[in-house]
Design a protein around this motif. Structure first.
Motif, mmCIF file in Angstrom:
data_model
loop_
_atom_site.group_PDB
_atom_site.id
_atom_site.type_symbol
_atom_site.label_atom_id
_atom_site.label_comp_id
_atom_site.label_asym_id
_atom_site.label_seq_id
_atom_site.Cartn_x
_atom_site.Cartn_y
_atom_site.Cartn_z
ATOM 1 N N ASN A 140 -45.987 -37.535 133.788
ATOM 2 C CA ASN A 140 -47.306 -37.559 134.406
ATOM 3 C C ASN A 140 -48.233 -36.640 133.619
ATOM 4 O OD1 ASN A 140 -49.582 -37.435 136.013
ATOM 5 N ND2 ASN A 140 -48.447 -37.268 137.932
ATOM 6 N N PRO A 141 -49.239 -37.175 132.926
ATOM 7 C CA PRO A 141 -50.096 -36.347 132.092
ATOM 8 C C PRO A 141 -51.082 -35.495 132.903
ATOM 9 C CG PRO A 141 -50.891 -38.597 132.085
ATOM 10 C CD PRO A 141 -49.605 -38.600 132.868
ATOM 11 N N ARG A 142 -51.225 -35.791 134.190
ATOM 12 C CA ARG A 142 -52.162 -35.029 135.021
ATOM 13 C C ARG A 142 -51.411 -34.401 136.197
ATOM 14 N NH1 ARG A 142 -55.969 -37.535 137.713
ATOM 15 N NH2 ARG A 142 -54.835 -39.489 137.884
ATOM 16 N N THR A 143 -50.418 -33.626 135.877
ATOM 17 C CA THR A 143 -49.556 -33.032 136.882
ATOM 18 C C THR A 143 -50.249 -31.868 137.590
ATOM 19 O OG1 THR A 143 -47.621 -33.596 135.553
ATOM 20 C CG2 THR A 143 -47.319 -31.926 137.256
ATOM 21 N N VAL A 144 -50.082 -31.796 138.907
ATOM 22 C CA VAL A 144 -50.521 -30.613 139.642
ATOM 23 C C VAL A 144 -49.295 -30.028 140.341
ATOM 24 C CG1 VAL A 144 -51.247 -32.023 141.628
ATOM 25 C CG2 VAL A 144 -52.045 -29.661 141.411
ATOM 26 N N VAL A 145 -48.977 -28.796 139.983
ATOM 27 C CA VAL A 145 -47.806 -28.104 140.517
ATOM 28 C C VAL A 145 -48.267 -27.073 141.537
ATOM 29 C CG1 VAL A 145 -45.838 -26.634 139.992
ATOM 30 C CG2 VAL A 145 -46.522 -28.417 138.377
ATOM 31 N N ILE A 146 -47.705 -27.137 142.745
ATOM 32 C CA ILE A 146 -47.990 -26.134 143.772
ATOM 33 C C ILE A 146 -46.761 -25.248 143.907
ATOM 34 C CG2 ILE A 146 -48.541 -25.720 146.192
ATOM 35 C CD1 ILE A 146 -49.989 -28.384 146.241
ATOM 36 N N PHE A 147 -46.929 -24.008 143.521
ATOM 37 C CA PHE A 147 -45.848 -23.023 143.559
ATOM 38 C C PHE A 147 -46.093 -22.125 144.770
ATOM 39 C CE2 PHE A 147 -44.151 -18.908 141.534
ATOM 40 C CZ PHE A 147 -42.849 -19.152 141.956
ATOM 41 N N ASN A 148 -45.559 -22.537 145.924
ATOM 42 C CA ASN A 148 -45.740 -21.718 147.129
ATOM 43 C C ASN A 148 -44.435 -21.004 147.435
ATOM 44 O OD1 ASN A 148 -44.454 -24.117 148.126
ATOM 45 N ND2 ASN A 148 -45.103 -23.554 150.186
ATOM 46 N N VAL A 149 -44.519 -19.709 147.607
ATOM 47 C CA VAL A 149 -43.328 -18.872 147.584
ATOM 48 C C VAL A 149 -43.568 -17.619 148.416
ATOM 49 C CG1 VAL A 149 -44.136 -17.767 145.468
ATOM 50 C CG2 VAL A 149 -41.698 -17.746 145.982
ATOM 51 N N LEU A 150 -42.499 -17.091 149.010
ATOM 52 C CA LEU A 150 -42.606 -15.831 149.738
ATOM 53 C C LEU A 150 -42.753 -14.667 148.759
ATOM 54 C CD1 LEU A 150 -39.873 -16.164 152.528
ATOM 55 C CD2 LEU A 150 -42.337 -15.980 152.885
ATOM 56 N N PRO A 151 -43.474 -13.612 149.140
ATOM 57 C CA PRO A 151 -43.595 -12.434 148.268
ATOM 58 C C PRO A 151 -42.227 -11.813 147.970
ATOM 59 C CG PRO A 151 -45.181 -12.327 150.077
ATOM 60 C CD PRO A 151 -44.251 -13.462 150.393
ATOM 61 N N LYS A 152 -42.147 -11.152 146.824
ATOM 62 C CA LYS A 152 -40.954 -10.445 146.353
ATOM 63 C C LYS A 152 -39.769 -11.380 146.145
ATOM 64 C CE LYS A 152 -41.248 -7.050 145.307
ATOM 65 N NZ LYS A 152 -41.822 -6.655 143.975
ATOM 66 N N SER A 153 -40.067 -12.530 145.547
ATOM 67 C CA SER A 153 -39.010 -13.492 145.205
ATOM 68 C C SER A 153 -39.102 -13.914 143.741
ATOM 69 C CB SER A 153 -39.112 -14.729 146.111
ATOM 70 O OG SER A 153 -38.996 -14.400 147.463
ATOM 71 N N GLY A 154 -39.751 -13.124 142.922
ATOM 72 C CA GLY A 154 -39.902 -13.474 141.513
ATOM 73 C C GLY A 154 -41.080 -14.386 141.246
ATOM 74 N N SER A 155 -42.037 -14.431 142.162
ATOM 75 C CA SER A 155 -43.154 -15.374 142.031
ATOM 76 C C SER A 155 -44.124 -14.990 140.922
ATOM 77 C CB SER A 155 -43.899 -15.493 143.361
ATOM 78 O OG SER A 155 -44.401 -14.236 143.781
ATOM 79 N N ARG A 156 -44.458 -13.699 140.824
ATOM 80 C CA ARG A 156 -45.412 -13.290 139.791
ATOM 81 C C ARG A 156 -44.822 -13.432 138.394
ATOM 82 N NH1 ARG A 156 -46.895 -7.511 141.188
ATOM 83 N NH2 ARG A 156 -44.799 -7.602 142.084
ATOM 84 N N THR A 157 -43.498 -13.398 138.305
ATOM 85 C CA THR A 157 -42.847 -13.618 137.011
ATOM 86 C C THR A 157 -43.169 -15.012 136.489
ATOM 87 O OG1 THR A 157 -41.042 -12.078 137.496
ATOM 88 C CG2 THR A 157 -40.628 -13.779 135.833
ATOM 89 N N LEU A 158 -42.998 -16.039 137.346
ATOM 90 C CA LEU A 158 -43.297 -17.401 136.905
ATOM 91 C C LEU A 158 -44.781 -17.562 136.617
ATOM 92 C CD1 LEU A 158 -42.281 -20.232 136.296
ATOM 93 C CD2 LEU A 158 -42.686 -20.821 138.692
ATOM 94 N N ASN A 159 -45.625 -17.009 137.449
ATOM 95 C CA ASN A 159 -47.066 -17.112 137.225
ATOM 96 C C ASN A 159 -47.461 -16.485 135.893
ATOM 97 O OD1 ASN A 159 -49.717 -17.875 138.374
ATOM 98 N ND2 ASN A 159 -50.110 -15.687 138.289
ATOM 99 N N THR A 160 -46.846 -15.350 135.564
ATOM 100 C CA THR A 160 -47.108 -14.680 134.281
ATOM 101 C C THR A 160 -46.629 -15.532 133.112
ATOM 102 O OG1 THR A 160 -46.916 -12.489 135.307
ATOM 103 C CG2 THR A 160 -46.634 -12.608 132.917
#
Length: 316
Positions: A58-78
């Protein structure tokens, strides 16, 4: 079939057989517990782990990364930010005063756009895509990552009090720290808080609520949403495998992300590590295991689904 593929499928078959056998034993021992054999295919151990067609190429992908705090979320965002791809990044945590409606508007704007987008959010699950076949409306791809419920609860307890190595580096983090300081949290240890039976360390169904979304709050609903709406829910304790799954399933978005993680892992972990976090005692773990049975059931279902997905994709 090659020997390697035969071995992989043999291992997968053995694992599924073990899960079914364990489910039968559990049901016999508990007089009809949650893991009865009739619901196993609804618990993420079925063929639903296979790739859905709309995820592919899919060339126009939209990914929603919804996650609880302190689960490594900012790592993926970075990491996504360092891929240097033409990806539009959105964040629902840039302003602590944003209403829930404003956060949903950010997600909806990403879905309606014609760009490849990555949305980072701590909002509880809510299906934001179309229901049924709809021409011209993008179906968002949901992903998440979870952490051992007790470890996450303890880490969050210390984080709101002391922050981490990345605190005070952005307007959002400064705003968050100021808000937390204004609440004058007790500085006693997490263990002490639990033993005193205080409410500040008793968010014992956070994981179940996060994945249940706006529907009835239950283990069954949480796992149903995970099974039917999420491309993958990773395990923080096996973060590299989580990244490899993202690369294999969505190379147009995440290709090369595991190599960046390997190179920058130490620096990223150091920046995101909660300050002054103490180990949780065995006594407190035992108390919380009894109180957090629903969250642990969701976590174990996710972990099993994750291991089967690794086997299917050939990730060791």
């Amino acid at each position: 079939m090659t020997n390697a593929r035969y071995l992989r499928y043999f291992t997968l078959s053995c694992l599924i057989s073990l899960i079914v056998f364990s489910a039968v034993i559990y049901d016999m021992d508990h007089g009809g517990g949650r893991w009865e054999i009739g619901t196993l295919t609804e618990r993420g151990v079925s063929n639903r782990t296979r790739l859905n067609p709309y995820w592919e190429n899919n060339p126009r992908t939209v990914v929603i990364f919804n996650v609880l705090p302190k689960s490594g979320s900012r790592t993926l965002n970075t990491l996504v930010g360092r891929l240097r791809r033409n990806i539009t990044m959105a964040n629902t945590m840039n302003d602590i005063n944003e209403s829930h409606e404003e956060k949903e508007n950010i997600i909806n704007a990403a879905i309606r756009s014609n760009k490849t987008s990555f949305v980072y959010s701590h909002c509880h699950f809510k299906w934001m895509g179309p229901f049924g076949p709809t021409v011209g409306v993008r179906r968002p791809i949901y992903i998440s990552v979870v952490r051992d419920p007790i470890e996450r609860l303890a880490s969050h307890y210390y984080f709101v009090r002391y922050g981490d190595g990345n605190a005070n580096k952005t307007n959002a983090s400064l705003q968050f720290q100021e808000e937390m300081q204004s609440r004058h949290f007790s500085r006693e240890s997490f263990d002490t808080c639990v033993l005193k039976e205080k409410r500040g360390c008793r968010n014992t169904v956070a994981l179940m609520r996060h994945f249940s979304g706006d529907n009835r709050q239950s283990v069954e609903q949480a796992i149903k949403n995970i099974d039917t709406r999420y491309m993958v829910v990773g395990i923080m304790e096996d973060y590299l495998s989580f990244l490899r799954i993202l690369e294999l399933r969505l190379p147009q978005v995440f290709g090369g992300i595991s190599d960046i993680y390997k190179k920058e892992r130490k620096g990223i972990i150091s920046a995101m590590k909660t300050k002054h976090k103490r180990s949780v005692s065995n006594e407190v773990r035992e108390i919380l295991r009894k109180e957090m049975t629903k969250d642990h059931e969701v976590y174990e279902a996710i972990r099993l689904r994750f291991e089967i997905l690794k086997l299917e994709l050939g990730i060791s």
